[in-house]
Write a protein that holds these residues in place. Sequence first.
Motif, PDB file in Angstrom:
ATOM      1  N   PRO A 194     -14.403  82.680  16.031  1.00 34.37           N
ATOM      2  CA  PRO A 194     -15.344  82.162  17.115  1.00 34.37           C
ATOM      3  C   PRO A 194     -16.737  82.396  16.605  1.00 34.37           C
ATOM      4  O   PRO A 194     -17.679  81.285  17.184  1.00 34.37           O
TER       5      PRO A 194
ATOM      6  N   ALA B 142     -17.615  78.918  15.300  1.00 33.47           N
ATOM      7  CA  ALA B 142     -17.606  78.059  16.105  1.00 33.47           C
ATOM      8  C   ALA B 142     -19.064  77.917  16.881  1.00 33.47           C
ATOM      9  O   ALA B 142     -19.490  76.953  16.963  1.00 33.47           O
ATOM     10  N   GLU B 143     -19.212  79.280  17.339  1.00 26.76           N
ATOM     11  CA  GLU B 143     -20.800  79.291  17.988  1.00 26.76           C
ATOM     12  C   GLU B 143     -21.911  78.871  17.174  1.00 26.76           C
ATOM     13  O   GLU B 143     -22.843  78.192  17.683  1.00 26.76           O
TER      14      GLU B 143
ATOM     15  N   ASP C 209     -21.716  75.019  16.963  1.00 29.06           N
ATOM     16  CA  ASP C 209     -22.226  74.509  18.119  1.00 29.06           C
ATOM     17  C   ASP C 209     -23.588  74.664  18.308  1.00 29.06           C
ATOM     18  O   ASP C 209     -24.481  73.534  18.788  1.00 29.06           O
TER      19      ASP C 209
ATOM     20  N   SER D 275     -16.378  70.674  22.132  1.00 34.22           N
ATOM     21  CA  SER D 275     -17.266  71.597  21.014  1.00 34.22           C
ATOM     22  C   SER D 275     -16.383  72.546  20.178  1.00 34.22           C
ATOM     23  O   SER D 275     -15.248  72.375  20.422  1.00 34.22           O
TER      24      SER D 275
ATOM     25  N   THR E  30     -16.333  75.696  19.937  1.00 34.11           N
ATOM     26  CA  THR E  30     -15.848  76.812  20.814  1.00 34.11           C
ATOM     27  C   THR E  30     -14.577  76.226  21.588  1.00 34.11           C
ATOM     28  O   THR E  30     -13.477  76.960  21.734  1.00 34.11           O
TER      29      THR E  30
ATOM     30  N   ARG F 266     -11.136  78.189  21.691  1.00 37.71           N
ATOM     31  CA  ARG F 266     -10.349  78.420  23.063  1.00 37.71           C
ATOM     32  C   ARG F 266      -9.172  77.778  23.057  1.00 37.71           C
ATOM     33  O   ARG F 266      -8.130  78.592  23.714  1.00 37.71           O
TER      34      ARG F 266
END
Length: 403
Positions: free
Chosen positions: A5, A8-9, A12, A381, A383, A387
């Motif tokens: 994660p 991913a953040e 983004d 995104s 994220t 998810r």
Amino acid sequence: MEPTPEWAEKEDAEDPLAMFREEFLLPDGVIQLNGNSLGPLPRSVPDAVERVVRREWGEHLIGGWWDDGWWEAPVRVGDRIGRLIGAGPGQTVVGESTSVQLFNAVTAAARLCPGRGVLVSDAANFPTDRYLAASVARLLGLELVETPVDGLGRVLARHRGEVGPVLLGAVDFRTGALTDIARTTAQVRGAGGVTVWDLSHAAGAVPVEADAAGVDLAVGCGYKYLCGGPGAPAFLYAAARHHAALDLPVTGWHGHAQPFDMADEFVPAAGIDRARTGTPHVLSLLALEAALEPLEAAGVEAVRRKSLRLGEYLIQLVASVLSASGLRVVTPSDPDRRGGHVALRCPGAPEVSAALKVRGVLTDARPPDLLRLCLNGLYVSYTDVFRAVTALRDVLADGEVTR
């Protein structure tokens, strides 16, 4: 690229397309990965439709055709879509359903090569395409030959000198596999055939370059990656070199050379205007026009680059987070062979998709066992992808679905 994660953040935060997410009215808490069935609502559309209804229709009445540009809209919007598929001006028109545009294109392709009695159809194409190919074959007395795209060369060789229209999907609607349009078009032309490409899963998702690829005719819907709304009108592209001989079976007064003469005999207009039929669905057409704005601003190339990275991230996550699940990616791993969505072989896919929806992740399923995830770089995104995969892991681990 790390399947975490945090990665991913970070992506983004550095994403040059992140701003375009705000151009869509996405429901809070929903991860929209169903965009290759119906794209989300662009923020520009409600105001555009309200303006058309309240001011143009409500105040201008019949004057809307002239004062507000309704009459020119099918070709004006067609040119805008044309730029998104690599087509020069005056070769694309919008206004009918995908089915009508496909019927017109396939029949016109057959009439461009009279005396050739074989109609070739992509055996993995969307059902409507296959149904219409069979209908045109019956109507014109052609032999219908269905083949997977990877078997097209053998069919063309076997029917050399007989091949007429060849109807193909640019992206496999189930697996997301992308066909090389330029190479395949040249292959068909070498056999004397005329290509009709269904770009519904390609327009707005991958660079098409219709002119440079030598495409003859193409059709695409307006409601997937173009986000024109449910039932949005479809476009028809016809290469300028074919216009003079383009004999379309569905004709209407808007396609007449002198439409307001109300003549007894149909005389086709010059250029792509001859592909217009009757009065278009103006509200849907102008909603589609407004919906194109974010894609035009971002550019198809940029959207494609991000979508491919999202796909790579998804594939890595499946390999790591879902390694024990038995799910398998069926979309080609080669970026040049991948369209805008990734498909997973997932037993009980419809039930899995329904369980994901409860968790706020919108996907879709195609029989018998494919789960599709659309990775539109305009609003999805990194994220979102993380998810979605963790939600999928939880659905499978919690026993919510009997597989």
